[in-house]
Motif scaffolding. Structure first.
Motif, mmCIF file in Angstrom:
data_model
loop_
_atom_site.group_PDB
_atom_site.id
_atom_site.type_symbol
_atom_site.label_atom_id
_atom_site.label_comp_id
_atom_site.label_asym_id
_atom_site.label_seq_id
_atom_site.Cartn_x
_atom_site.Cartn_y
_atom_site.Cartn_z
ATOM 1 N N GLU A 136 23.297 -115.357 53.471
ATOM 2 C CA GLU A 136 22.253 -114.738 53.927
ATOM 3 C C GLU A 136 21.229 -113.803 52.801
ATOM 4 O OE1 GLU A 136 22.119 -110.627 57.015
ATOM 5 O OE2 GLU A 136 23.811 -111.776 56.636
ATOM 6 N N LEU A 137 21.678 -113.380 51.517
ATOM 7 C CA LEU A 137 20.994 -112.936 50.796
ATOM 8 C C LEU A 137 20.050 -114.319 50.239
ATOM 9 C CD1 LEU A 137 23.313 -110.745 48.849
ATOM 10 C CD2 LEU A 137 21.645 -109.994 50.245
ATOM 11 N N LYS A 138 20.661 -115.191 50.108
ATOM 12 C CA LYS A 138 19.945 -116.389 49.667
ATOM 13 C C LYS A 138 18.604 -116.776 50.714
ATOM 14 C CE LYS A 138 22.206 -119.732 48.082
ATOM 15 N NZ LYS A 138 22.766 -121.199 47.890
ATOM 16 N N LEU A 139 18.951 -116.561 51.908
ATOM 17 C CA LEU A 139 17.802 -116.848 52.948
ATOM 18 C C LEU A 139 16.725 -115.718 52.710
ATOM 19 C CD1 LEU A 139 16.643 -117.962 55.454
ATOM 20 C CD2 LEU A 139 18.073 -116.574 56.847
ATOM 21 N N TYR A 140 17.109 -114.440 52.713
ATOM 22 C CA TYR A 140 16.082 -113.341 52.431
ATOM 23 C C TYR A 140 15.195 -113.586 51.135
ATOM 24 C CZ TYR A 140 18.390 -110.769 56.154
ATOM 25 O OH TYR A 140 18.928 -110.639 57.520
ATOM 26 N N ARG A 141 15.897 -114.124 50.022
ATOM 27 C CA ARG A 141 15.136 -114.337 48.925
ATOM 28 C C ARG A 141 13.997 -115.571 49.003
ATOM 29 N NH1 ARG A 141 20.062 -113.255 45.961
ATOM 30 N NH2 ARG A 141 20.801 -115.204 46.140
ATOM 31 N N SER A 142 14.393 -116.542 49.622
ATOM 32 C CA SER A 142 13.547 -117.560 49.971
ATOM 33 C C SER A 142 12.476 -117.229 50.909
ATOM 34 C CB SER A 142 14.585 -118.807 50.670
ATOM 35 O OG SER A 142 15.546 -119.065 49.832
ATOM 36 N N LEU A 143 12.846 -116.265 51.819
ATOM 37 C CA LEU A 143 11.726 -115.810 52.669
ATOM 38 C C LEU A 143 10.656 -115.035 51.881
ATOM 39 C CD1 LEU A 143 13.745 -114.941 55.829
ATOM 40 C CD2 LEU A 143 12.037 -117.000 55.515
#
Length: 212
Positions: A197-204
């Motif tokens: 989830e954190l990786k997703l937010y960083r990508s966004l």
């Protein structure tokens, strides 16, 4: 783990077929048929893994998933009375996909051993069938839900293209912001481990910075 926790994980099962099969596991568990619950649980895992592989083919045209399914089909054609392919498919999934990790695989191997004990009489024990207790079966159900059944059936490193494509296909249905939020949470965000989830937010955030 109490019943409500199991039900919460059960809600995150993606495939309707798996949800239907899993209901049988819970029914046998609730009436105390623990041996039957374990045997059925293993069958549900194998079916769910096959559904996930087919999903990867449909979603990403994934060559590894296609190769695994073809390899297992060939094994079944050679000996349709053998169940050795059931563990083999998990080994192939571990080696060639990101659907499970080593910890998940060990949990599932233990489930398979329990399944064999429940399904086959042991000569040295006077042809007695092994009967697991309630706590063991509950732990097996919990571990199986967490290891496989409640996990998202897609590659988390490809989640952004997946989400964008999904939203594009549902744009005529999801027209209100709250609808979109609830849809994304139920289908994706609530199913992701915290690190993904954190990786997703960083990508966004990186995407937003590029746009801005």
């Amino acid at each position: 783990m109490d019943k409500s926790d199991i039900e919460l994980l059960q809600e995150n099962i993606h495939f309707k077929e798996t949800k239907l099969y899993f209901q049988e596991v819970m029914m046998t568990y609730q009436i105390g048929a623990y041996r039957s619950a374990v045997v059925t649980l293993w069958a549900v895992v194998v079916c769910d893994i096959i559904l996930r592989l087919q999903h990867l083919i449909d979603l990403y045209n994934d060559p590894n998933a296609a190769q695994i399914l073809q390899k297992i089909k060939d094994e079944q054609d050679k000996n349709n009375k053998s169940s050795a392919w059931e563990l083999q498919i998990l080994e192939e999934v571990l080696k060639h996909t990101k659907l499970i990790d080593h910890a998940d695989f060990e949990n599932l191997k233990y489930l398979q051993k329990q399944r064999h004990l429940c399904a086959h009489p042991i000569l040295s024990d006077g042809l007695q069938l092994y009967k697991p207790n309630k706590e063991i079966v509950r732990a097996l159900i919990r571990n199986t839900l967490e290891s496989v059944l409640s996990k998202p059936p897609f590659y988390t490193d490809k989640i952004i293209p997946t989400i964008l494509e999904d939203l594009s296909e549902t744009q005529n249905i999801l027209t209100i912001r709250d609808q979109i939020k609830r849809y994304l949470e139920d289908r994706y965000l609530n199913r992701l481990p915290l690190d993904f989830e954190l990786k997703l937010y960083r990508s966004l955030m990186m995407i937003v910075k590029k746009i801005v």
